[in-house]
Design a protein around this motif. Structure first.
Motif, mmCIF file in Angstrom:
data_model
loop_
_atom_site.group_PDB
_atom_site.id
_atom_site.type_symbol
_atom_site.label_atom_id
_atom_site.label_comp_id
_atom_site.label_asym_id
_atom_site.label_seq_id
_atom_site.Cartn_x
_atom_site.Cartn_y
_atom_site.Cartn_z
ATOM 1 N N UNK A 127 1.217 -1.448 0.253
ATOM 2 C CA UNK A 127 -0.064 -0.406 0.183
ATOM 3 C C UNK A 127 0.618 0.732 -0.432
ATOM 4 N N UNK A 128 2.116 1.619 1.097
ATOM 5 C CA UNK A 128 3.277 2.805 0.353
ATOM 6 C C UNK A 128 3.453 2.445 -0.702
ATOM 7 N N UNK A 129 3.567 1.621 -1.377
ATOM 8 C CA UNK A 129 4.770 1.329 -2.920
ATOM 9 C C UNK A 129 3.531 1.900 -3.694
ATOM 10 N N UNK A 130 1.834 1.518 -3.518
ATOM 11 C CA UNK A 130 1.533 2.139 -4.353
ATOM 12 C C UNK A 130 1.119 4.301 -4.481
ATOM 13 N N UNK A 131 1.212 4.513 -2.870
ATOM 14 C CA UNK A 131 1.212 6.088 -2.690
ATOM 15 C C UNK A 131 2.981 6.916 -3.328
ATOM 16 N N UNK A 132 3.596 6.243 -3.584
ATOM 17 C CA UNK A 132 4.605 6.301 -4.687
ATOM 18 C C UNK A 132 4.271 7.262 -5.943
ATOM 19 N N UNK A 133 4.395 8.843 -6.383
ATOM 20 C CA UNK A 133 4.214 8.981 -7.749
ATOM 21 C C UNK A 133 4.792 8.326 -8.501
ATOM 22 N N UNK A 134 4.393 8.155 -9.384
ATOM 23 C CA UNK A 134 4.579 7.045 -10.675
ATOM 24 C C UNK A 134 5.454 8.388 -11.827
ATOM 25 N N UNK A 135 6.413 8.146 -11.965
ATOM 26 C CA UNK A 135 7.372 8.880 -13.036
ATOM 27 C C UNK A 135 6.767 8.716 -14.115
ATOM 28 N N UNK A 136 6.291 10.077 -14.831
ATOM 29 C CA UNK A 136 6.129 10.058 -15.577
ATOM 30 C C UNK A 136 7.149 10.433 -16.914
ATOM 31 N N UNK A 137 7.024 9.192 -17.809
ATOM 32 C CA UNK A 137 8.221 9.244 -19.025
ATOM 33 C C UNK A 137 7.611 10.114 -19.980
ATOM 34 N N UNK A 138 8.962 11.502 -20.296
ATOM 35 C CA UNK A 138 8.312 12.318 -21.390
ATOM 36 C C UNK A 138 9.582 11.885 -22.463
ATOM 37 N N UNK A 139 9.400 10.920 -23.301
ATOM 38 C CA UNK A 139 10.468 10.918 -24.230
ATOM 39 C C UNK A 139 11.019 12.028 -25.615
#
Lengths: 178, 388
Positions: free
Chosen positions: B376-388
């Motif tokens: 659950x904690x990991x799920x709250x870590x914002x995911x990076x948005x890859x911009x190519x």
């Protein structure tokens, strides 16, 4: 043979009594034993110059009554009685025998012993006199707990135990308090 | 001469043999601790302000019992947690106490043995072989007739048996698969000839056919045999068996079967009954005192104190009142008794609760909860948005 009151249990009772009388309550009296050898008696076997041995300190349960006052043709006087309960085994170990005429000093008063009794037995037996025990038929049972002494306050100036008023005491040809 | 039983004198000096059972007397750590525990207990009970009507050997007994109680609780918990892993292991002279017990499937498989017997796939009951001698034109046979029934173990009609399998079946379809005369078999020779390859030996000729074609063909053979022919079969009812087709003295003269002796199956003492069977013979022995950690030793000390308190309570309450010169006193025996017993119960409950939280099941549950929480904690870590 009795099941309860064996010498082991009596030892526990004795131990608790000693702790209670000697360590917890710790009321001491000074016991002055009358010296019959040193006391000179008259032809009626009476003496007004009694001699006592040096005092011994003994623990006991002391109970003194309130003073009572008497007024008569000779004047006004007061007296007091007291009851002193000793652990018999303590007296026995110290080889002390309290008898009528002995003096107990307690609370700055001198009590002359009127009567001595030792009839408080645990489980109703005194192993020193129990027939089964003395004959060796049974092991030791019971315990003689206490020596109960009744006494009354006596005048200190006639005891020769301490200087009360100079010039009053008759000269003695023996040292005080052998 | 009055008997004077000595009581606690303020110190003690332990010698091996002073405890009732002598379970730990030769343990140097025990020897080092036992006098200290006695001293501590006496002081906790009021010495030197009050006399303690106990002797050193009684403190030693309390200490020994406390260690044994601790060991018993821990061992009980371990036995309960490991019982499935210990079924069937040796009851020998080994000591599992203080050793890690490896998990294994032995216990579970042993529990499943009974199913294996019934399924004919192992188990702990022997499958024996027997046979029935056929007579011409006789379809019905009595399985209790020892003159025609031969058993590998036991005697027909005397020993109760249960037949598990009868070897009286039609030949499998596969043996007719290449038979060009059955009609349903793979007439490959005819087909090959039709294609003009008849002269080639079948042994070196191959045709690519889908697998389901083979399966359908075999099923067709079996149906054909079952419906159109007098198939090899039997009917087993109670002690009698009826065979099909009618034996003629040449088609089959003896029918074999597998059976078990019912007594074997009902026998509660299966092979290996001398090994661990229950709680009572799991080889957990007394714990080794010197290996107990500080947490355990503190529990032991507290339990020893509770025992000493209880013991002193019994001593002081044997007589409801104690005579003293011209009076009686009542001692605190009942207070000590109830306090000691309450403390004992509390300590046992505390230990059991701790042990319960450390069972394998509890540990796995905690691990799962930990894993879920972490997820659950990991799920709250914002995911990076890859911009190519």
């Amino acid at each position: 043979m009795a099941i309860f009151g064996s010498s082991r249990d009596a030892s526990l009772i004795r131990s608790i009594n000693r702790e209670l009388i000697n360590d917890f309550i710790d009321v001491e009296i000074a016991f002055y034993k009358l010296s019959l050898e040193a006391t000179k008696a008259n032809m009626y076997d009476e003496s007004d110059t009694k001699v006592y041995y040096n005092p011994m300190r003994i623990n006991c349960l002391a109970l003194k009554e309130e003073k009572s006052y008497i007024g008569d043709d000779n004047g006004y006087d007061s007296t007091r009685t007291g009851e002193f309960n000793f652990l018999r085994d303590d007296l026995k170990d110290k080889n002390i025998i309290i008898e009528e005429g002995d003096i107990l000093e307690y609370d700055n008063e001198y009590y002359e012993v009127d009567g001595v009794g030792a009839s408080q037995y645990w489980t109703g037996r005194n192993p020193s006199t129990d027939i089964g025990v003395t004959k060796g038929d049974i092991n030791e049972h019971g315990l003689s707990i206490a020596v109960k002494v009744s006494a009354h306050v006596t005048r200190r100036n006639r005891l020769n135990l301490q200087e009360v008023r100079s010039g009053i005491n008759k000269p003695n040809d023996i040292p005080r308090n052998l | 001469m009055a008997t004077n039983i000595p009581i606690w004198a303020g110190s003690s000096s332990f010698y091996p043999g002073d405890t009732p059972f002598g379970l730990y007397d030769n343990d140097s750590t025990f020897q080092h601790d036992v006098d200290k525990v006695s001293d501590w207990c006496a002081k906790r009970l009021g010495y030197p302000i009050t006399d303690i009507e106990l002797q050193p050997i009684q403190f030693y007994a309390c200490f020994e019992e406390a260690i044994s109680e601790y060991g018993a609780q821990v061992n009980t918990y371990n036995i309960r947690d490991n019982m499935l892993n210990l079924y069937g292991s040796s009851t020998g002279s080994g000591n599992l106490s203080g050793n890690r017990v490896s998990a294994n499937m032995g216990g579970i498989i042993e529990l499943a043995d009974e199913y294996g017997v019934e399924a004919g796939s192992g188990g702990n009951v022997t499958y024996y072989t027997g046979s029935i001698a056929m007579s011409s034109n006789q379809q019905l046979y009595d399985l209790t007739d020892s003159s025609i029934v031969s058993l590998e173990s036991g005697t027909a009609g005397i020993d109760s048996i249960e037949i598990k399998r009868i070897f009286h079946e039609a030949p499998p379809a596969i043996v007719k698969y290449f038979d060009p005369f059955v009609g349903t078999g793979l007439g490959s020779q005819n087909m090959l000839e039709g294609f003009g390859w008849g002269q080639y030996s079948p042994g070196v000729s191959f045709m690519m056919m889908p697998m389901h074609a083979d399966l359908l063909r075999m099923q067709a053979i079996e149906f054909n045999d079952q419906i159109r022919k007098s198939a090899y079969s039997f009917q087993l009812l109670n002690d009698r068996i009826k065979f099909f087709p009618i034996p003629n003295g040449s088609n089959f003269t003896k029918v074999y079967f597998q059976y078990i002796l019912k007594a074997d199956r009902s026998n509660p003492l299966k092979p290996g009954y001398g090994s661990v069977s229950d709680f009572s013979n799991v080889p957990y022995q007394d714990v080794t005192y010197r290996n107990i950690n500080a947490v355990g030793k503190q529990w032991i000390r507290r339990y020893a104190l509770a025992l000493a308190k209880e013991m002193l309570g019994y001593v002081r309450s044997k007589y409801s009142s104690i005579p003293i010169p011209n009076a009686d006193v009542t001692l605190n025996g009942s207070d000590l008794l109830s306090a000691g017993q309450t403390e004992k119960e509390g300590l046992i409950t505390e230990l059991k609760e701790i042990l319960d939280t450390m069972s394998r099941q509890a540990q796995l549950e905690r691990k799962q909860a930990e894993s879920d929480a972490m997820q659950q904690q990991m799920n709250k870590i914002p995911l990076k948005i890859y911009i190519g």
